[in-house]
Motif scaffolding. Structure first.
Motif, PDB file in Angstrom:
ATOM      1  N   ILE A   1      42.158  44.862  38.545  1.00  0.00           N
ATOM      2  CA  ILE A   1      41.525  45.733  37.549  1.00  0.00           C
ATOM      3  C   ILE A   1      40.133  46.139  38.072  1.00  0.00           C
ATOM      4  CG2 ILE A   1      42.718  45.254  35.374  1.00  0.00           C
ATOM      5  CD1 ILE A   1      40.938  42.842  34.920  1.00  0.00           C
ATOM      6  N   PRO A   2      40.128  46.927  39.181  1.00  0.00           N
ATOM      7  CA  PRO A   2      38.849  47.254  39.838  1.00  0.00           C
ATOM      8  C   PRO A   2      37.883  47.997  38.918  1.00  0.00           C
ATOM      9  CG  PRO A   2      40.666  48.555  40.761  1.00  0.00           C
ATOM     10  CD  PRO A   2      41.274  47.534  39.871  1.00  0.00           C
ATOM     11  N   GLY A   3      38.408  48.867  38.037  1.00  0.00           N
ATOM     12  CA  GLY A   3      37.536  49.610  37.126  1.00  0.00           C
ATOM     13  C   GLY A   3      36.778  48.657  36.217  1.00  0.00           C
ATOM     14  N   PHE A   4      37.478  47.677  35.695  1.00  0.00           N
ATOM     15  CA  PHE A   4      36.864  46.684  34.806  1.00  0.00           C
ATOM     16  C   PHE A   4      35.819  45.874  35.573  1.00  0.00           C
ATOM     17  CE2 PHE A   4      36.806  42.311  33.149  1.00  0.00           C
ATOM     18  CZ  PHE A   4      36.407  42.559  31.845  1.00  0.00           C
ATOM     19  N   GLY A   5      36.183  45.475  36.800  1.00  0.00           N
ATOM     20  CA  GLY A   5      35.264  44.686  37.617  1.00  0.00           C
ATOM     21  C   GLY A   5      33.984  45.457  37.894  1.00  0.00           C
ATOM     22  N   ALA A   6      34.142  46.757  38.202  1.00  0.00           N
ATOM     23  CA  ALA A   6      32.964  47.576  38.520  1.00  0.00           C
ATOM     24  C   ALA A   6      32.111  47.783  37.270  1.00  0.00           C
ATOM     25  CB  ALA A   6      33.419  48.918  39.080  1.00  0.00           C
ATOM     26  N   LEU A   7      32.776  48.005  36.119  1.00  0.00           N
ATOM     27  CA  LEU A   7      32.054  48.256  34.870  1.00  0.00           C
ATOM     28  C   LEU A   7      31.261  47.023  34.432  1.00  0.00           C
ATOM     29  CD1 LEU A   7      31.802  50.319  32.441  1.00  0.00           C
ATOM     30  CD2 LEU A   7      33.625  49.000  31.352  1.00  0.00           C
ATOM     31  N   MET A   8      31.908  45.857  34.528  1.00  0.00           N
ATOM     32  CA  MET A   8      31.283  44.630  34.022  1.00  0.00           C
ATOM     33  C   MET A   8      30.319  44.008  35.039  1.00  0.00           C
ATOM     34  SD  MET A   8      32.221  44.339  31.011  1.00  0.00           S
ATOM     35  CE  MET A   8      31.570  42.715  30.669  1.00  0.00           C
ATOM     36  N   GLY A   9      30.579  44.317  36.339  1.00  0.00           N
ATOM     37  CA  GLY A   9      29.762  43.861  37.462  1.00  0.00           C
ATOM     38  C   GLY A   9      28.886  42.658  37.189  1.00  0.00           C
ATOM     39  N   PRO A  10      27.587  42.901  36.964  1.00  0.00           N
ATOM     40  CA  PRO A  10      26.658  41.782  36.866  1.00  0.00           C
ATOM     41  C   PRO A  10      26.878  40.888  35.644  1.00  0.00           C
ATOM     42  CG  PRO A  10      25.539  43.928  36.615  1.00  0.00           C
ATOM     43  CD  PRO A  10      26.975  44.211  36.876  1.00  0.00           C
ATOM     44  N   LEU A  11      27.680  41.357  34.687  1.00  0.00           N
ATOM     45  CA  LEU A  11      27.915  40.525  33.497  1.00  0.00           C
ATOM     46  C   LEU A  11      29.042  39.512  33.690  1.00  0.00           C
ATOM     47  CD1 LEU A  11      27.509  42.928  30.449  1.00  0.00           C
ATOM     48  CD2 LEU A  11      26.119  40.946  31.038  1.00  0.00           C
ATOM     49  N   LEU A  12      29.806  39.680  34.804  1.00  0.00           N
ATOM     50  CA  LEU A  12      30.920  38.755  35.020  1.00  0.00           C
ATOM     51  C   LEU A  12      30.404  37.344  35.302  1.00  0.00           C
ATOM     52  CD1 LEU A  12      33.301  40.909  37.254  1.00  0.00           C
ATOM     53  CD2 LEU A  12      33.574  40.361  34.831  1.00  0.00           C
ATOM     54  N   ARG A  13      31.173  36.365  34.882  1.00  0.00           N
ATOM     55  CA  ARG A  13      30.838  34.963  35.168  1.00  0.00           C
ATOM     56  C   ARG A  13      31.108  34.656  36.636  1.00  0.00           C
ATOM     57  NH1 ARG A  13      32.868  31.300  30.127  1.00  0.00           N
ATOM     58  NH2 ARG A  13      32.077  32.638  28.490  1.00  0.00           N
ATOM     59  N   THR A  14      30.502  33.579  37.119  1.00  0.00           N
ATOM     60  CA  THR A  14      30.829  33.085  38.456  1.00  0.00           C
ATOM     61  C   THR A  14      32.144  32.298  38.355  1.00  0.00           C
ATOM     62  OG1 THR A  14      29.731  30.976  38.126  1.00  0.00           O
ATOM     63  CG2 THR A  14      28.368  32.787  38.965  1.00  0.00           C
ATOM     64  N   PRO A  15      32.854  32.116  39.479  1.00  0.00           N
ATOM     65  CA  PRO A  15      34.062  31.264  39.433  1.00  0.00           C
ATOM     66  C   PRO A  15      33.757  29.865  38.901  1.00  0.00           C
ATOM     67  CG  PRO A  15      34.059  32.563  41.434  1.00  0.00           C
ATOM     68  CD  PRO A  15      32.726  32.828  40.775  1.00  0.00           C
ATOM     69  N   ALA A  16      32.573  29.326  39.220  1.00  0.00           N
ATOM     70  CA  ALA A  16      32.227  27.983  38.701  1.00  0.00           C
ATOM     71  C   ALA A  16      32.128  28.015  37.176  1.00  0.00           C
ATOM     72  CB  ALA A  16      30.917  27.496  39.321  1.00  0.00           C
ATOM     73  N   ASP A  17      31.555  29.090  36.610  1.00  0.00           N
ATOM     74  CA  ASP A  17      31.526  29.231  35.142  1.00  0.00           C
ATOM     75  C   ASP A  17      32.950  29.259  34.588  1.00  0.00           C
ATOM     76  OD1 ASP A  17      28.761  29.453  34.981  1.00  0.00           O
ATOM     77  OD2 ASP A  17      28.774  31.653  34.989  1.00  0.00           O
TER      78      ASP A  17
ATOM     79  N   GLY B   1      40.939  38.409  42.377  1.00  0.00           N
ATOM     80  CA  GLY B   1      42.017  38.863  41.500  1.00  0.00           C
ATOM     81  C   GLY B   1      41.562  40.017  40.613  1.00  0.00           C
ATOM     82  N   VAL B   2      40.370  39.896  40.049  1.00  0.00           N
ATOM     83  CA  VAL B   2      39.839  40.962  39.188  1.00  0.00           C
ATOM     84  C   VAL B   2      39.564  42.214  40.014  1.00  0.00           C
ATOM     85  CG1 VAL B   2      37.785  41.637  37.862  1.00  0.00           C
ATOM     86  CG2 VAL B   2      38.922  39.459  37.381  1.00  0.00           C
ATOM     87  N   THR B   3      38.952  42.046  41.187  1.00  0.00           N
ATOM     88  CA  THR B   3      38.631  43.209  42.034  1.00  0.00           C
ATOM     89  C   THR B   3      39.912  43.945  42.418  1.00  0.00           C
ATOM     90  OG1 THR B   3      36.860  41.863  42.938  1.00  0.00           O
ATOM     91  CG2 THR B   3      37.371  43.887  44.123  1.00  0.00           C
ATOM     92  N   ALA B   4      40.972  43.182  42.749  1.00  0.00           N
ATOM     93  CA  ALA B   4      42.195  43.828  43.228  1.00  0.00           C
ATOM     94  C   ALA B   4      43.030  44.404  42.089  1.00  0.00           C
ATOM     95  CB  ALA B   4      43.028  42.812  44.008  1.00  0.00           C
TER      96      ALA B   4
END
Ligand SMILES: NC(=O)c1ccc[n+]([C@@H]2O[C@H](COP(=O)([O-])OP(=O)(O)OC[C@H]3O[C@@H](n4cnc5c(N)ncnc54)[C@H](OP(=O)(O)O)[C@@H]3O)[C@@H](O)[C@H]2O)c1
Length: 320
Positions: A246-262, A241-244
């Protein structure tokens, strides 16, 4: 947070207000040092939970977390093949898992009515209901009943579903509304719920309807005494959902994003432990959080009333 040492409480509040560290994967990484204990193994055995928007991201992770604790999980998707594939995968991954496919477009009020009738006939008691389905469309669009899409999927459909399932909710059932931290940026609107002012923005419609979810959860907590009704936000989570959307946000935050389990953690924990909660019942990372920012005064009761009147008129759910 009761019993938490002052320094820890300050650190926890700092993470919440400073947004980026708190909403990113740093939030749970730090908070798990002091947050309440995990649910006991098997604590959801004998309990039946329905999860909407289960075919992707956080919804799938919620279903997995509940299965791990022994729940029977009804996974609701809008696409039959996708939902059946999910059930097959979950059963293969968790031997003995009891998973049931439910197909319904949550934004289509007629579909919600006919699905709910069949569901309540098939299922005696429901111990948990998770309103997780969500969307952030780029353009304004309308559902079969002529409602703006985010209003229908986040607000009208879940509201109607809650009303139609109320009679099968167990006396100690928990209902969780998956909102978003984005709702902090939006006040409750009691006018133009359908976003017809010609200045539609998907992000704004998303934030406004996520705010409405928090208000509705507090209202359902009042309408369902004895049951546990919460809203929550998952932080920033790496999902399709985030990739589709708000791709800019997803790319910017990349490694800082939580996992779905989080992102699923607090919802699973709320369903399994059903902690006491006070209005407005908004939770994040296993603690209750304010639903309005410091300089705001909470919701204007008159505005809330007008909003609820409109939702009642749109769904045909009488106010109690
Ligand atoms: N990811 C984040 O950072 C984040 C942050 C704050 C809040 N949230 C909230 O968390 C929830 C899950 O988000 P996610 O990131 O996991 O999103 P996602 O990957 O896009 O998953 C959304 C789910 O909702 C389903 N859905 C959408 N419209 C539906 C409809 N009309 N009827 C039934 N199901 C429908 C989707 O079905 P399909 O599989 O058929 O598309 C999908 O299963 C959403 O409510 C979202 O607003 C997410």
């Amino acid at each position: 947070m009761i019993g938490m040492p002052t320094l820890t409480r300050l650190a926890d509040a700092f993470l919440d207000r400073s947004v980026v560290p708190g909403y990113s994967r740093l939030g749970p990484a730090l908070r798990q040092r002091w947050w309440p204990a995990d649910p006991a193994p098997g604590s959801m055995a004998g309990r039946r939970v329905l999860v909407t928007g289960a075919t992707s991201g956080i919804g799938t992770a919620i279903a997995e977390g509940l299965l791990e604790l022994g729940a029977t999980v009804h996974v609701l998707g809008r696409n039959r093949t996708k939902t059946d594939d999910l059930v097959a995968r979950l059963v293969a991954e968790t031997p003995g898992a009891e998973v049931v496919a439910e197909v319904c477009d949550v934004g289509d009020l007629d579909a919600v009515r006919s699905w709910a009738q069949g569901f309540t006939e098939r299922v005696g008691t429901l111990h948990g209901l998770v309103h997780n389905a969500g969307a952030l469309p780029p353009e304004r669009s309308e559902t079969a009943q002529g409602h703006e899409l985010t209003l229908a999927v986040h607000v009208l459909g879940p509201h109607l579903m809650t009303a139609l399932l109320a009679d099968v909710l167990a006396p100690d059932a928990a209902v969780v509304w998956m909102s978003s931290g984005g709702m902090y940026g939006a006040g409750l609107r009691d006018d133009d719920l359908e976003f017809t002012d010609g200045e539609y923005s998907g992000v704004r419609a998303y934030a406004r309807t996520k705010r409405m979810q928090v208000v509705l959860a507090a209202e359902w907590a009042r309408r369902l005494p004895g049951r546990h009704v919460y809203s929550t936000h998952p932080g920033w989570v790496a999902t399709d959902g985030v990739t589709a959307s708000i791709p800019g946000f997803g790319a910017l935050m990349g490694p800082l994003l939580r996992t779905p389990a989080d992102g699923a953690d607090t919802t699973v924990w709320l369903l399994a432990t059903r902690p006491a909660s006070r209005s407005p019942h908004f939770w994040h990372d296993r603690a209750q959080r304010p639903s309005t920012l410091g300089w705001e005064r909470g919701q204007d009761p008159l505005r809330v009333r007008r909003f609820l009147d409109q939702v009642a008129a749109d769904t045909g759910v009488a106010q109690r």
